[in-house]
Design an enzyme around this catalytic site. Structure first.
Site, PDB file in Angstrom:
ATOM      1  CG  ASP A  46      -1.922  -0.992   1.322  1.00 50.27           C
ATOM      2  OD1 ASP A  46      -2.001  -1.826   0.489  1.00 50.27           O
ATOM      3  OD2 ASP A  46      -2.889  -0.848   2.016  1.00 50.27           O
ATOM      4  CG  ASP A  47       0.086   3.776   2.158  1.00 51.70           C
ATOM      5  OD1 ASP A  47      -1.064   3.543   1.792  1.00 51.70           O
ATOM      6  OD2 ASP A  47       0.777   4.013   3.302  1.00 51.70           O
ATOM      7  CG  HIS A  96      -4.501   2.870  -0.429  1.00 54.14           C
ATOM      8  ND1 HIS A  96      -5.417   2.156   0.255  1.00 54.14           N
ATOM      9  CD2 HIS A  96      -3.483   3.233   0.159  1.00 54.14           C
ATOM     10  CE1 HIS A  96      -4.872   2.327   1.585  1.00 54.14           C
ATOM     11  NE2 HIS A  96      -3.838   2.823   1.509  1.00 54.14           N
ATOM     12  CG  HIS A 100      -3.167   7.347   2.712  1.00 53.86           C
ATOM     13  ND1 HIS A 100      -3.545   7.100   4.102  1.00 53.86           N
ATOM     14  CD2 HIS A 100      -2.761   5.877   2.307  1.00 53.86           C
ATOM     15  CE1 HIS A 100      -3.235   5.649   4.766  1.00 53.86           C
ATOM     16  NE2 HIS A 100      -3.037   5.170   3.522  1.00 53.86           N
ATOM     17  CE1 TYR A 137      -4.208   6.629   8.045  1.00 63.16           C
ATOM     18  CE2 TYR A 137      -6.133   7.561   6.838  1.00 63.16           C
ATOM     19  CZ  TYR A 137      -4.894   7.752   7.325  1.00 63.16           C
ATOM     20  OH  TYR A 137      -4.198   8.763   7.133  1.00 63.16           O
ATOM     21  CG  HIS A 187       2.056   0.096   4.596  1.00 61.04           C
ATOM     22  ND1 HIS A 187       1.862  -0.814   5.511  1.00 61.04           N
ATOM     23  CD2 HIS A 187       0.979   0.941   4.262  1.00 61.04           C
ATOM     24  CE1 HIS A 187       0.420  -0.626   5.948  1.00 61.04           C
ATOM     25  NE2 HIS A 187       0.110   0.231   5.105  1.00 61.04           N
TER      26      HIS A 187
HETATM   27 NI    NI Z   1      -2.458   3.213   3.334  1.00 62.29          NI
END
Ligand code: NI
Length: 238
Positions: A46-47, A96, A100, A137, A187
């Site tokens: 993620d991210d 995603h 964020h 989250y 991540h």
């Molecule tokens: Ni995230």
């Protein structure tokens, strides 16, 4: 990254674990893996993308592992060729959000804007619109699920890699907690996480796991755009 600890009780019935001996030859195309019959795991990152995501792509290529990337639109705009190369390498790309945001704090129109901006950046970079959403989250409500217009895919193994930044601990958590059909949350914005990936792959391969994308994990069923979330294959009932 997850600044909030979401404690979720998950149904963790084993799926296909008794058929672990039904091995697919090494090097076989991931599409040939039937996760109803063999032990599968979906690694999710993620991210990103960030600069270090290229190093991760190299590790995954070297080990012939496919994964799923839940990308932040704003980062895709900054590193479009990394997103493109992840897609070209056979990894799945998911949405995603744009930056964020905690989507549960937004109006329906704002949620739709977050998702469509990320969709546009990802489509421009990869040519494909992401078919699943992972809410930042893991935070969602009825408004988010309605506006998403696609399945929300979360996780069943939480490495807490964003909190501990300890590669050995990440490998240990994944090694000890992963069951067939699980989705592992990682991540690649943290170097300690990318450093842990070779160890994760070695440990799970030794246990007979096949590494698949989220779509492959649920195949042959295509996840419907229902207002529901998915955490792993075991809890999924077509
Ligand atoms: Ni995230």
């Amino acid at each position: 990254m997850r600044r909030r600890l979401v404690i979720s009780t998950l149904v963790t019935a084993l799926c296909g674990g008794t058929l672990a001996g039904t091995a697919v030859p090494a090097g076989a195309a991931p599409a040939a893996v039937d996760c109803r019959r063999v032990k599968c795991v979906a690694l999710t990152f993620d991210d990103g993308p960030v600069a270090d995501s290229r190093r991760l792509l190299g590790i995954l290529k070297e080990r012939n592992v496919k994964a799923t990337f839940y990308l932040v639109g704003k980062n895709v705009q900054r590193y479009p060729t990394t997103a493109r190369d992840a897609h070209r390498a056979g990894h799945q790309i998911g949405n995603h959000s744009w930056d964020h945001a905690d989507l549960t704090r937004l109006t329906s129109a704002q949620v739709r804007s977050q998702l469509s901006r990320a969709d546009t950046a990802i489509k421009q970079a990869t040519g494909v619109k992401p078919s699943t959403l992972r809410a930042p989250y893991g935070a969602h409500n009825a408004t988010v699920r309605q506006a998403a217009d696609r399945p929300l895919v979360h996780w069943s193994v939480d490495t807490l890699d964003w909190r501990y930044r300890d590669s050995a601990r990440i490998v240990k958590t994944v090694k000890e907690q992963t069951k067939p059909g699980d989705i592992v949350l990682l991540h690649d914005i943290h170097r300690t996480t990318v450093n842990a990936v070779p160890g994760i792959i070695t440990a799970l391969k030794a246990r007979g796991f096949h590494f698949v994308t989220v779509d492959q994990l649920f195949a042959p069923t295509r996840l419907p755009a229902e207002k529901v979330t998915y955490h792993n294959r075991a809890a999924y009932r077509p």
